[in-house]
Design an enzyme around this catalytic site. Structure first.
Site, PDB file in Angstrom:
ATOM      1  N   GLU A  42      16.559  74.383  75.801  1.00  0.00           N
ATOM      2  CA  GLU A  42      16.463  74.642  77.231  1.00  0.00           C
ATOM      3  C   GLU A  42      15.519  73.648  77.894  1.00  0.00           C
ATOM      4  OE1 GLU A  42      16.371  78.882  79.002  1.00  0.00           O
ATOM      5  OE2 GLU A  42      14.296  78.344  78.616  1.00  0.00           O
ATOM      6  N   LYS A  64      12.620  72.161  79.769  1.00  0.00           N
ATOM      7  CA  LYS A  64      11.290  72.666  80.115  1.00  0.00           C
ATOM      8  C   LYS A  64      10.940  72.136  81.506  1.00  0.00           C
ATOM      9  CE  LYS A  64       6.672  73.282  78.211  1.00  0.00           C
ATOM     10  NZ  LYS A  64       5.985  73.299  79.508  1.00  0.00           N
ATOM     11  N   ARG A  95       5.453  79.072  86.157  1.00  0.00           N
ATOM     12  CA  ARG A  95       6.083  80.245  85.549  1.00  0.00           C
ATOM     13  C   ARG A  95       5.915  81.451  86.472  1.00  0.00           C
ATOM     14  NH1 ARG A  95       6.240  81.402  79.621  1.00  0.00           N
ATOM     15  NH2 ARG A  95       7.650  83.185  79.375  1.00  0.00           N
ATOM     16  N   ARG A 147       1.890  83.241  85.281  1.00  0.00           N
ATOM     17  CA  ARG A 147       1.744  83.238  83.822  1.00  0.00           C
ATOM     18  C   ARG A 147       0.536  84.048  83.385  1.00  0.00           C
ATOM     19  NH1 ARG A 147      -0.669  80.351  79.708  1.00  0.00           N
ATOM     20  NH2 ARG A 147       0.663  79.702  77.956  1.00  0.00           N
ATOM     21  N   GLU A 183       9.810  67.071  81.461  1.00  0.00           N
ATOM     22  CA  GLU A 183       8.643  67.372  80.645  1.00  0.00           C
ATOM     23  C   GLU A 183       9.001  67.546  79.176  1.00  0.00           C
ATOM     24  OE1 GLU A 183       4.813  70.394  80.588  1.00  0.00           O
ATOM     25  OE2 GLU A 183       6.516  70.846  81.873  1.00  0.00           O
ATOM     26  N   ARG A 225       3.757  83.472  70.337  1.00  0.00           N
ATOM     27  CA  ARG A 225       4.221  82.078  70.411  1.00  0.00           C
ATOM     28  C   ARG A 225       5.312  81.844  69.369  1.00  0.00           C
ATOM     29  NH1 ARG A 225       1.408  78.590  73.588  1.00  0.00           N
ATOM     30  NH2 ARG A 225      -0.591  79.326  74.395  1.00  0.00           N
ATOM     31  N   LYS A 236       8.068  74.427  71.852  1.00  0.00           N
ATOM     32  CA  LYS A 236       8.132  73.498  72.979  1.00  0.00           C
ATOM     33  C   LYS A 236       8.041  72.071  72.447  1.00  0.00           C
ATOM     34  CE  LYS A 236       3.223  74.352  74.021  1.00  0.00           C
ATOM     35  NZ  LYS A 236       2.254  74.752  75.058  1.00  0.00           N
TER      36      LYS A 236
END
Length: 629
Positions: A107, A109, A114, A129, A256, A272, A276
């Site tokens: 996906e 980023k 957020r 966030r 990003e 987590r 990423k």
């Protein structure tokens, strides 16, 4: 009441108001003392009253007792923020495939903010966030568009990213453009909500459903409102090559990075378990951007660093107008001892952010005027500044070029302002950074075969392998004791201990080796075998280079070995180090050969990334060993 309080009572009242009791125990420790499931339930709902009401039972005599034997069943609830699921750094394609065995969603980023959207009938709430309310000017317009996007969605919780998009091109605009004043500078832009997850829909909590099912529910019930409410861009991936291509595509577009999610993963608040991928995470930081910049000024620090210079203004020289330009401000990379030393070593003039006192030699915008400026920029030290990527920021004067998430990775005692990165060189680095985004790797299966070939043919290849001439690798003198290599910054184990760095550096032979006319049959067969496996031609980067990679190099070792062998190099064990051309020196290896080059891991990664053997002067490792001065 205040008159009746002791000083300690007043301290605790103030700390209660500030939501910081300073008792060295967070909610995890306290809630788990109440009930084993209490903290997990609190993460899920962030509703402390609901958690305690179920974790503690009131007895008839008015006392309370914890219900530790009964599991708490608390789930997400409307209008109460859910701790967002997070992502850990992913350093390679191989690691991603290992962590997502069921396949993954790759996906985009988005470089925005957020936002967790809660809708209950006609009532809306938006949480950041950190679970704080989002500023109204960033989200108020969505009240009109969310009902259009979800015509049958009475109650819902969405996980999303909000950012500006160019309505003509559909391209997302830079981070920070959502500000009240900055947003006005983009005439053809709309604030857009990119929705990537749905964790509550019309009375049903979706947290326990796999992400593939949550995405299906989202796509069935949401209709895009162009440039206002959009699906996040995703691709289902099962093959490493597809992931490599996706990463390369995203980096070339200047985005990003990516977020990777195992197709069968559930939504776990606060955990987590996503991955990423960003440019500076890949392959030991080898793809991170860096430049050698000069210290031009400084600001006072805050907290424990208050009253001392701890934030530094870094810049480069513009030979066209003979002035200095600002590139970035940096506040990480120095330990406390180095900072204390810099207070005395840096010759600065205090100007207290006054524009009238900015010297003529400095091109600086109003927001970048520091507390101190250099007395003479040509006498200031040069530091290697490494960051996630080169970016463009209007507050800086080096043609708008800056470095995102900068950190000091090395004090360049071997450089002066004349050999530091100039503005024309910085422009060239910026251009090459955007062009060089290839992240392809040889396949895992191919690595095993290559190693087998290397084992069986080592005798032939070691005696008749061709040599490749390379540039001078004289070790630079006077390297700082606080040398930091980008490849080992952050949490990675340092390659050089403080004791080793205190010892004298080694000088090495400047002479290269000459190319032989022909490749050995063994070397040729090995390379052809690699070609067959990964279906692409490989450069002869390490032909003629022999390498000792000590056992203490653990992280990313398999990837290093794959690249090194596939690109024509020969790995030796520590007993063969006398014959080696280059050595990764980590403290447990000493060397008696004057011609051995002792370099950092960054030398390997940069040679791989640029597909050319790098000159070793800037990668030298301070060391001491037998036969070395």
């Amino acid at each position: 009441m205040a008159e009746m309080c002791t000083s300690n009572d007043l301290k605790m009242i103030i700390r209660l108001v500030k939501h910081d009791l300073r008792i060295n125990a967070g909610p995890k420790h306290i809630l788990e003392a109440v009930h084993p499931d209490a903290y997990q339930a609190f993460q899920m709902s962030r509703d402390l009253d609901a958690v305690l009401s179920k974790a503690v039972v009131r007895t008839a005599d008015g006392h309370s007792s914890p219900t530790k034997k009964t599991a708490l069943k608390i789930t997400a609830s409307l209008m109460t923020p859910v701790l967002p699921m997070l992502a850990e750094a992913c350093k390679s394609v191989e690691y991603a495939m290992k962590k997502c065995p069921n396949g993954m969603y790759s996906e985009i980023k988005y470089d925005g903010e957020r936002v967790q959207v809660h809708k209950k009938g006609s009532e809306f709430k938006y949480f950041s966030r950190s679970l704080k309310p989002v500023l109204p000017h960033k989200v108020n317009m969505f009240r009109d568009y969310i009902p259009q996007a979800f015509p049958y969605g009475t109650d819902l919780i969405l996980d999303s990213e909000v950012l500006l998009v160019d309505v003509k091109t559909g391209k997302p605009l830079p981070f920070g453009s959502l500000g009240v004043h900055k947003k006005n500078s983009f005439e053809d832009a709309n604030v857009c909500l990119f929705v990537f997850d749905c964790i509550y829909y019309n009375g049903e909590v979706l947290l326990e459903k796999p992400v593939k099912e949550r995405r299906r529910i989202l796509e069935q019930n949401m209709k895009e409102v162009p440039n206002r409410i959009m699906f996040s861009e995703i691709k289902e991936i099962h093959d490493p090559k597809d992931l490599e291509n996706m990463i390369t595509k995203v980096l070339k577009l200047g985005l990003e990075g990516l977020v990777l999610k195992d197709l069968m993963s559930t939504y776990e608040p606060g955990k987590r378990h996503w991955l990423k991928v960003k440019k500076d995470y890949l392959y030991g930081g080898a793809m991170a951007d860096s430049a050698d910049l000069v210290v031009l000024g400084a600001w006072f620090g805050t907290g424990q660093k208050g009253g001392m210079m701890s934030v530094f203004l870094m810049g480069c020289y513009n030979p066209t107008n003979q002035k200095w330009c600002t590139v970035t401000k940096v506040h990480t990379g120095h330990d406390d001892k180095t900072l204390e030393r810099l207070q005395k070593e840096l010759v600065m003039i205090k100007i207290s952010k006054e524009a009238s006192k900015v010297p003529d030699w400095l091109c600086c915008t109003k927001t970048m005027i520091p507390d101190f400026v250099a007395q003479d920029p040509k006498a200031m030290p040069v530091w290697e500044i490494t960051g996630a990527e080169f970016t463009q920021h209007e507050v800086h004067t080096a043609s708008g070029i800056s470095i995102r998430f900068p950190r000091v990775t090395r004090i360049r005692d071997d450089k002066t302002w004349k050999t530091a990165t100039s503005l024309p060189e910085l422009k060239d680095l910026f251009k090459k950074s955007k062009e060089n985004c290839d992240v392809s790797l040889p396949s895992t299966s191919g690595v095993k075969d290559v190693h087998k070939a290397s084992d069986t043919e080592s005798d032939n290849s070691s005696t008749s392998s061709p040599k490749k001439k390379f540039a001078s690798s004289e070790t630079s003198k006077g390297l700082s004791k606080s040398v930091r290599d980008p490849a080992v910054s952050g949490k990675r184990k340092p390659e050089v201990t403080s004791k080793e760095s205190d010892k004298s550096t080694s000088s090495s032979n400047n002479e290269g080796t000459e190319n032989d006319a022909e490749e050995s049959p063994a070397k040729r067969r090995k390379k052809e075998h690699v070609h067959d496996i990964i279906k692409k031609p490989l450069p002869d980067v390490f032909v003629g280079v022999k390498l000792v990679l000590p056992p203490s190099v653990i992280e990313d070792r398999s990837e290093l070995e794959r690249y090194f062998i596939a690109y024509g190099g020969e790995l030796l064990d520590t007993s063969q180090k006398e014959d080696s051309t280059h050595i990764i020196h980590v403290g447990d290896v000493t060397d008696g050969n004057e011609e051995a080059r002792h370099v950092t891991l960054r030398w390997l990664w940069d040679s791989i990334k640029l597909q050319a053997l790098q000159e070793t002067r800037r990668y030298a490792v301070p060391f001491s060993g037998a036969g070395n001065p």
